[in-house]
Scaffold this motif. Sequence first.
Motif, PDB file in Angstrom:
ATOM      1  N   TYR A 480       0.848  -1.192   0.000  1.00  0.00           N
ATOM      2  CA  TYR A 480       0.000   0.000   0.000  1.00  0.00           C
ATOM      3  C   TYR A 480       0.882   1.239   0.000  1.00  0.00           C
ATOM      4  CZ  TYR A 480      -3.351   3.519   1.608  1.00  0.00           C
ATOM      5  OH  TYR A 480      -4.128   4.636   1.718  1.00  0.00           O
ATOM      6  N   PHE A 481       0.526   2.203  -0.841  1.00  0.00           N
ATOM      7  CA  PHE A 481       1.264   3.458  -0.917  1.00  0.00           C
ATOM      8  C   PHE A 481       0.417   4.569  -0.309  1.00  0.00           C
ATOM      9  CE2 PHE A 481       3.496   0.845  -3.854  1.00  0.00           C
ATOM     10  CZ  PHE A 481       4.799   1.322  -3.894  1.00  0.00           C
ATOM     11  N   SER A 482       0.837   5.072   0.820  1.00  0.00           N
ATOM     12  CA  SER A 482       0.130   6.154   1.484  1.00  0.00           C
ATOM     13  C   SER A 482       0.385   7.461   0.748  1.00  0.00           C
ATOM     14  CB  SER A 482       0.606   6.275   2.931  1.00  0.00           C
ATOM     15  OG  SER A 482       0.302   7.542   3.443  1.00  0.00           O
ATOM     16  N   ILE A 483      -0.681   8.109   0.304  1.00  0.00           N
ATOM     17  CA  ILE A 483      -0.525   9.351  -0.446  1.00  0.00           C
ATOM     18  C   ILE A 483       0.144  10.443   0.394  1.00  0.00           C
ATOM     19  CG2 ILE A 483      -1.758  11.215  -1.614  1.00  0.00           C
ATOM     20  CD1 ILE A 483      -3.731   9.132  -2.608  1.00  0.00           C
ATOM     21  N   PRO A 484      -0.263  10.666   1.656  1.00  0.00           N
ATOM     22  CA  PRO A 484       0.434  11.705   2.431  1.00  0.00           C
ATOM     23  C   PRO A 484       1.930  11.450   2.562  1.00  0.00           C
ATOM     24  CG  PRO A 484      -1.626  11.105   3.495  1.00  0.00           C
ATOM     25  CD  PRO A 484      -1.429  10.125   2.389  1.00  0.00           C
ATOM     26  N   PRO A 492       7.988  17.251  -1.698  1.00  0.00           N
ATOM     27  CA  PRO A 492       7.863  17.975  -0.423  1.00  0.00           C
ATOM     28  C   PRO A 492       7.470  19.436  -0.578  1.00  0.00           C
ATOM     29  CG  PRO A 492      10.178  17.564  -0.949  1.00  0.00           C
ATOM     30  CD  PRO A 492       9.367  16.748  -1.907  1.00  0.00           C
ATOM     31  N   ASP A 493       7.861  20.070  -1.669  1.00  0.00           N
ATOM     32  CA  ASP A 493       7.519  21.474  -1.890  1.00  0.00           C
ATOM     33  C   ASP A 493       6.313  21.648  -2.814  1.00  0.00           C
ATOM     34  OD1 ASP A 493       9.608  22.361  -0.268  1.00  0.00           O
ATOM     35  OD2 ASP A 493      11.027  22.371  -1.948  1.00  0.00           O
ATOM     36  N   GLY A 494       5.691  20.537  -3.185  1.00  0.00           N
ATOM     37  CA  GLY A 494       4.521  20.620  -4.052  1.00  0.00           C
ATOM     38  C   GLY A 494       4.814  21.108  -5.451  1.00  0.00           C
ATOM     39  N   GLU A 495       6.063  21.023  -5.893  1.00  0.00           N
ATOM     40  CA  GLU A 495       6.404  21.528  -7.234  1.00  0.00           C
ATOM     41  C   GLU A 495       5.741  20.709  -8.336  1.00  0.00           C
ATOM     42  OE1 GLU A 495      10.568  21.895  -7.799  1.00  0.00           O
ATOM     43  OE2 GLU A 495      10.731  23.679  -6.542  1.00  0.00           O
ATOM     44  N   TYR A 496       5.721  19.391  -8.130  1.00  0.00           N
ATOM     45  CA  TYR A 496       5.136  18.529  -9.170  1.00  0.00           C
ATOM     46  C   TYR A 496       3.640  18.788  -9.302  1.00  0.00           C
ATOM     47  CZ  TYR A 496       3.519  14.380 -11.627  1.00  0.00           C
ATOM     48  OH  TYR A 496       2.917  13.526 -12.514  1.00  0.00           O
ATOM     49  N   VAL A 497       2.909  18.791  -8.179  1.00  0.00           N
ATOM     50  CA  VAL A 497       1.457  18.959  -8.285  1.00  0.00           C
ATOM     51  C   VAL A 497       1.100  20.363  -8.770  1.00  0.00           C
ATOM     52  CG1 VAL A 497       0.956  17.169  -6.593  1.00  0.00           C
ATOM     53  CG2 VAL A 497       1.204  19.540  -5.828  1.00  0.00           C
ATOM     54  N   LEU A 504      -3.145  25.251  -7.861  1.00  0.00           N
ATOM     55  CA  LEU A 504      -2.422  25.101  -6.601  1.00  0.00           C
ATOM     56  C   LEU A 504      -1.176  25.986  -6.526  1.00  0.00           C
ATOM     57  CD1 LEU A 504      -2.548  21.209  -6.194  1.00  0.00           C
ATOM     58  CD2 LEU A 504      -4.123  22.900  -5.255  1.00  0.00           C
ATOM     59  N   ARG A 505      -0.848  26.664  -7.586  1.00  0.00           N
ATOM     60  CA  ARG A 505       0.403  27.421  -7.620  1.00  0.00           C
ATOM     61  C   ARG A 505       0.452  28.537  -6.580  1.00  0.00           C
ATOM     62  NH1 ARG A 505       0.525  28.128 -14.169  1.00  0.00           N
ATOM     63  NH2 ARG A 505       0.969  25.948 -14.685  1.00  0.00           N
ATOM     64  N   SER A 506      -0.708  29.142  -6.299  1.00  0.00           N
ATOM     65  CA  SER A 506      -0.724  30.278  -5.380  1.00  0.00           C
ATOM     66  C   SER A 506      -0.656  29.861  -3.910  1.00  0.00           C
ATOM     67  CB  SER A 506      -1.986  31.115  -5.613  1.00  0.00           C
ATOM     68  OG  SER A 506      -3.143  30.333  -5.360  1.00  0.00           O
ATOM     69  N   LEU A 507      -0.796  28.544  -3.638  1.00  0.00           N
ATOM     70  CA  LEU A 507      -0.768  28.073  -2.255  1.00  0.00           C
ATOM     71  C   LEU A 507       0.661  27.988  -1.739  1.00  0.00           C
ATOM     72  CD1 LEU A 507      -3.391  25.168  -2.322  1.00  0.00           C
ATOM     73  CD2 LEU A 507      -3.763  27.577  -1.763  1.00  0.00           C
ATOM     74  N   ALA A 508       0.810  28.075  -0.435  1.00  0.00           N
ATOM     75  CA  ALA A 508       2.122  27.856   0.180  1.00  0.00           C
ATOM     76  C   ALA A 508       2.597  26.446  -0.141  1.00  0.00           C
ATOM     77  CB  ALA A 508       2.025  28.051   1.692  1.00  0.00           C
ATOM     78  N   GLU A 510       3.862  24.012   1.473  1.00  0.00           N
ATOM     79  CA  GLU A 510       3.473  22.909   2.337  1.00  0.00           C
ATOM     80  C   GLU A 510       1.989  22.556   2.218  1.00  0.00           C
ATOM     81  OE1 GLU A 510       3.382  26.748   4.750  1.00  0.00           O
ATOM     82  OE2 GLU A 510       4.749  25.747   3.326  1.00  0.00           O
ATOM     83  N   ARG A 511       1.208  23.420   1.565  1.00  0.00           N
ATOM     84  CA  ARG A 511      -0.231  23.163   1.426  1.00  0.00           C
ATOM     85  C   ARG A 511      -0.593  22.591   0.058  1.00  0.00           C
ATOM     86  NH1 ARG A 511      -4.127  27.603   1.993  1.00  0.00           N
ATOM     87  NH2 ARG A 511      -5.525  25.807   1.838  1.00  0.00           N
ATOM     88  N   ARG A 512       0.313  22.601  -0.895  1.00  0.00           N
ATOM     89  CA  ARG A 512      -0.053  22.213  -2.254  1.00  0.00           C
ATOM     90  C   ARG A 512      -0.540  20.768  -2.335  1.00  0.00           C
ATOM     91  NH1 ARG A 512       5.142  25.171  -5.093  1.00  0.00           N
ATOM     92  NH2 ARG A 512       4.221  27.264  -5.192  1.00  0.00           N
ATOM     93  N   ASN A 513       0.088  19.874  -1.607  1.00  0.00           N
ATOM     94  CA  ASN A 513      -0.377  18.485  -1.593  1.00  0.00           C
ATOM     95  C   ASN A 513      -1.502  18.258  -0.587  1.00  0.00           C
ATOM     96  OD1 ASN A 513       0.912  16.363  -3.366  1.00  0.00           O
ATOM     97  ND2 ASN A 513       2.732  17.563  -2.764  1.00  0.00           N
ATOM     98  N   PHE A 514      -1.758  19.238   0.253  1.00  0.00           N
ATOM     99  CA  PHE A 514      -2.797  19.118   1.284  1.00  0.00           C
ATOM    100  C   PHE A 514      -3.636  20.399   1.292  1.00  0.00           C
ATOM    101  CE2 PHE A 514       1.152  17.025   2.475  1.00  0.00           C
ATOM    102  CZ  PHE A 514       0.736  15.699   2.582  1.00  0.00           C
ATOM    103  N   PRO A 515      -4.359  20.664   0.182  1.00  0.00           N
ATOM    104  CA  PRO A 515      -4.990  21.977   0.013  1.00  0.00           C
ATOM    105  C   PRO A 515      -6.331  22.146   0.717  1.00  0.00           C
ATOM    106  CG  PRO A 515      -5.321  20.648  -1.939  1.00  0.00           C
ATOM    107  CD  PRO A 515      -4.464  19.842  -1.021  1.00  0.00           C
ATOM    108  N   GLY A 516      -6.923  21.043   1.216  1.00  0.00           N
ATOM    109  CA  GLY A 516      -8.201  21.154   1.898  1.00  0.00           C
ATOM    110  C   GLY A 516      -9.276  21.726   0.991  1.00  0.00           C
ATOM    111  N   ALA A 517     -10.018  22.703   1.521  1.00  0.00           N
ATOM    112  CA  ALA A 517     -11.138  23.272   0.772  1.00  0.00           C
ATOM    113  C   ALA A 517     -10.689  24.117  -0.412  1.00  0.00           C
ATOM    114  CB  ALA A 517     -12.004  24.117   1.702  1.00  0.00           C
TER     115      ALA A 517
END
Length: 553
Positions: A480-484, A492-497, A504-508, A510-517
């Motif tokens: 199993y591969f945990s997404i988080p 780690p810096d969300g560059e890929y996503v 997602l570019r405007s997000l900090a 650390e939030r790009r992979n965990f953007p919530g709402a």
Amino acid sequence: MADAASTFSSFRPPRAVLAAAVPSLGAEETAAAADEAFRRHTSTGLRRGGGGVAVVWFRSDLRVLDNEALARAWAASGAVLPVYCVDPRVLAGATHRFGFPKTGALRAQFLIECLGDLKQNLQKRGLDLLVRHGKPEDILPAIAKAVSAHTVYAHKETCSEELLVERLVRRGLEQVAVPQGQGGASGRSNKPLSPKLQLVWGATMYHIDDLPFPVSDLPDVYTQFRKAVESKSSVRSCGKLPPSLGPAPGSGLDEIGGWGSIPTLESLGLSVTKSEKGMRFVGGESAALGRVHEYFWKNDQVKVYKETRNGMLGPDYSTKFSPWLASGSLSPRYVCEEVKRYEKQRIANDSTYWVLFELIWRDYFRFLSAKYGNSIFHLGGPRKVASKWSQDQALFESWKDGRTGYPLIDANMKELLATGFMSNRGRQIVCSFLVRDMGIDWRMGAEWFETCLLDYDPASNYGNWTYGAGVGNDPREDRYFSIPKQAKTYDPDGEYVAYWLPELRSLAKERRNFPGASYIKQVVPLKFDGGHQRKDQQFNRQTRPKNIYRRQK
């Protein structure tokens, strides 16, 4: 390029990942690298030992260098006729169970480029490529009759659809009678005989005849296979080429309509929208040899391959050889030779070895497909695992289109749609999400990859998916591969996503992979979200690091 980059807000991808061509060499440099490779593998001492006409049926071996079927045809004849059949079942057909296009537009374009380059490389060496649209079992017997061929040479395949075509071609040739005098196979008799179908093994780095066991006794654990072949087998050298492969047959071509033409996307009813981002792979043997030169010798990247191979962004974190290996535009034995040459001239380390390690994985899947046959396509896989899977269309569509609400999944799936490629790390993650978190029938994912991947081949693709779904022959690969955890480790810096998901570019970082709402709603909860670290550690204890599957380059 600079103007495009300046429009990004907080995210600036490396220049190299903005619509990067692979290889990045110019046309002259690519041609020079290919010519140099051909010079090193040309011998003036080769002699022909046969007469008459031999046909070479090109399939997934679209190369001249180290093409044993072509070399044997030349040696056993006085004239060679190369043929490629544009099979409507492959180019215009549908996948077996779920009816996706069997060959997507991106791979079709790559194939067209491979055929164009093959034609040019044959012409440089005194031949040409005869292209016919239709089924090989209809085309090849007619051609063999028209040119009085004594043999049709081709590389052998291992999966059922390809094996069926081989049987039909053989059956069709048996219905043909051609005179065997005038310098035929033996040159001794005018009695009409049927042309033979001579199948040659040539898809793997290790030859099937050199394995230390029959395929039926192939180990069910990769590490056991690897250790056995490394200690008891050796990789054969690439075959040498004569300065000229000509001539082509002097008669018979007119009555079958000349050389024909390579298809266009339009003639296949397909079209490609040019992507402004990601990688654009150039098809053909010349590009393949150029990429090897670029990655090994020009940019010296192979020496850090092991450290960078888990990357996801840009063309240079891994070799990117797999599309050319899958089309047969690049010989795995040639790659092995280049590794050994690099180790001798520059450096030998874990990274240079790891390229061979990955090629052995590719071999292993090809041999497994021969051992297990159609079970690699069945729901329960080679182990006949009984499981209940969903075929929820809406859930699957959200995965396929990159709309799951999980940036790491969505970015990988959008890259696949745009480029026909996805990193090895990405393939493992999206597979795990589809089958573990969504509970979707793994065969739906496998067939979608069959449509999209430039580097699709049935053995590697379905071998990968059976392992990822936990139905492969080695149960220790049931992971199993945990997404988080994967996001924190590999992006780690969300560059890929942020590269593939502009919202997602405007997000900090650390939030790009965990953007919530700030991003679309997640379609399913994760099975192991809270305890992902413990779960991954558990699987890592069960599976040695060297046994973690890495199927594609």
